[in-house]
Design an enzyme around this catalytic site. Structure first.
Site, mmCIF file in Angstrom:
data_model
loop_
_atom_site.group_PDB
_atom_site.id
_atom_site.type_symbol
_atom_site.label_atom_id
_atom_site.label_comp_id
_atom_site.label_asym_id
_atom_site.label_seq_id
_atom_site.Cartn_x
_atom_site.Cartn_y
_atom_site.Cartn_z
ATOM 1 N N ASP A 186 -6.092 13.260 -21.055
ATOM 2 C CA ASP A 186 -6.933 13.929 -22.042
ATOM 3 C C ASP A 186 -7.195 15.371 -21.612
ATOM 4 O O ASP A 186 -7.195 15.671 -20.412
ATOM 5 C CB ASP A 186 -8.268 13.198 -22.184
ATOM 6 N N TYR A 198 -7.399 6.203 -10.863
ATOM 7 C CA TYR A 198 -8.294 7.256 -11.351
ATOM 8 C C TYR A 198 -9.628 7.223 -10.607
ATOM 9 O O TYR A 198 -10.097 6.154 -10.203
ATOM 10 C CB TYR A 198 -8.593 7.063 -12.838
ATOM 11 N N ASP A 240 -16.232 9.530 -24.816
ATOM 12 C CA ASP A 240 -16.379 10.469 -23.699
ATOM 13 C C ASP A 240 -17.379 11.550 -24.084
ATOM 14 O O ASP A 240 -17.912 11.563 -25.202
ATOM 15 C CB ASP A 240 -15.022 11.071 -23.300
ATOM 16 N N ARG A 273 -11.686 5.693 -20.722
ATOM 17 C CA ARG A 273 -12.901 5.903 -21.520
ATOM 18 C C ARG A 273 -13.279 4.633 -22.289
ATOM 19 O O ARG A 273 -14.466 4.342 -22.473
ATOM 20 C CB ARG A 273 -12.765 7.096 -22.446
#
Length: 314
Positions: free
Chosen positions: A55, A83, A97, A189
């Site tokens: 993103d 992540y 988000d 997310r």
């Protein structure tokens, strides 16, 4: 093109940069597409792509494929990812988000660390995950985010993903920092939003950084500025991984240069030509690199008819 850009382009041409991959540490605020376009322009590559979107607000390792390196896309995309991320409990947004519009605000109530940890454990393993409305998933011939921006409701179907682990790194309510290892196609997310819903208070993602994609770590990635620095210093070849090294986890077999030339011209070799003494070590469930010297010639995989060359590198 200014004088500096012309010098960098001339230098990249002189270095003979052709095929391979380069690990880029994507910066926040830039889309994966724009990042690839920037690297492509700096290096003067004919073709470029990437193996796994991030993103725009996210940072971290982006595998950029150069020229024939774009043929490696299906093999690199399947890598599991790692992540580091953070979320805010008690507040939901329409994009899941911090860039989205707040759609619910419940506060955190009496949430405890142990409750968060227990809830997170429910999402480890093979799970079903509904992609977010604001995603690049195709729906009725369009991207889901295009429809969502127009206020059109989309009914996205759940997808199978694998969450290898979730480790809580720190909790300072309403914020939670965590690390997650997962399969390709997992939306972090959505994981954050689902975790919040499982606690009854909602949540949204506040930061995201990809630190690993398969064997590639962000510590070995370069920012676009660092790529430009290597170009100006004439050291860019040192940071571009050649095709063979881009698939370190794949079994390989070396063949004579003459056979390599024939394969590149469309010849289908037989087992004896390819494997000779090492045929017994080939696992039919895995892909195999065919190399000559340091050059990647082809990638093949056995099927019911014997074997199948799936990619050839000229």
């Amino acid at each position: 093109m200014n004088t500096s850009d012309k010098k960098q382009q001339t230098k990249s041409n002189r270095l003979g940069i052709t095929d391979g991959i380069i690990l880029v540490d994507k910066e926040s605020g830039s889309s994966s597409f724009r990042t690839v376009k920037k690297i492509k322009g700096l290096i003067n590559a004919k073709k470029a792509g990437h193996a796994g979107t991030l993103d725009p607000f996210a940072t971290g390792v982006l595998i950029v494929l150069l020229n024939q390196g774009t043929k490696l896309f299906p093999f690199l995309m399947s890598y599991h990812k790692v992540y580091k991320a953070s979320l805010k409990l008690g507040v939901e947004t329409d994009t899941q988000d911090f860039t989205g519009r707040i759609i619910d605000n419940k506060g955190i109530g009496s949430i405890k660390y142990e409750m968060i940890e227990r809830s997170a454990s429910q999402f480890i393993g093979a799970i079903k995950q509904v992609p977010p409305s604001y995603s690049a998933v195709h729906y009725s011939g369009k991207r889901a985010y295009e429809l969502a921006r127009d206020g059109i409701a989309v009914d996205l179907q759940p997808k199978d993903v694998i969450v290898d682990y979730i480790t809580l790194l720190a909790v300072n309510l309403p914020y939670v920092w965590f690390e997650v290892g997962c399969s390709s196609g997992t939306y972090i997310r959505t994981l954050a939003a689902d975790l919040g819903r499982s606690l009854g208070i909602g949540a949204h993602l506040t930061s995201l950084r990809r630190i690993k994609s398969g064997p590639f770590h962000v510590d070995n990635a370069l920012t676009p500025k660092q790529v430009a620095h290597h170009l100006s210093n004439g050291t860019i070849e040192e940071v571009i991984l050649p095709l063979r090294r881009a698939l370190n986890g794949m079994m390989e077999v070396e063949i004579p240069n003459e056979l390599a030339k024939k394969i590149r011209n469309g010849y289908q070799p037989n087992w004896g030509e390819l494997f000779r003494d090492c045929i017994s070590s080939f696992n039919s469930n895995e892909y195999l690199k065919v190399i000559t010297g340091e050059e990647l010639v082809a990638i093949l995989k056995e099927d019911q008819s014997g074997y199948n060359i799936v990619k050839v590198f000229t």
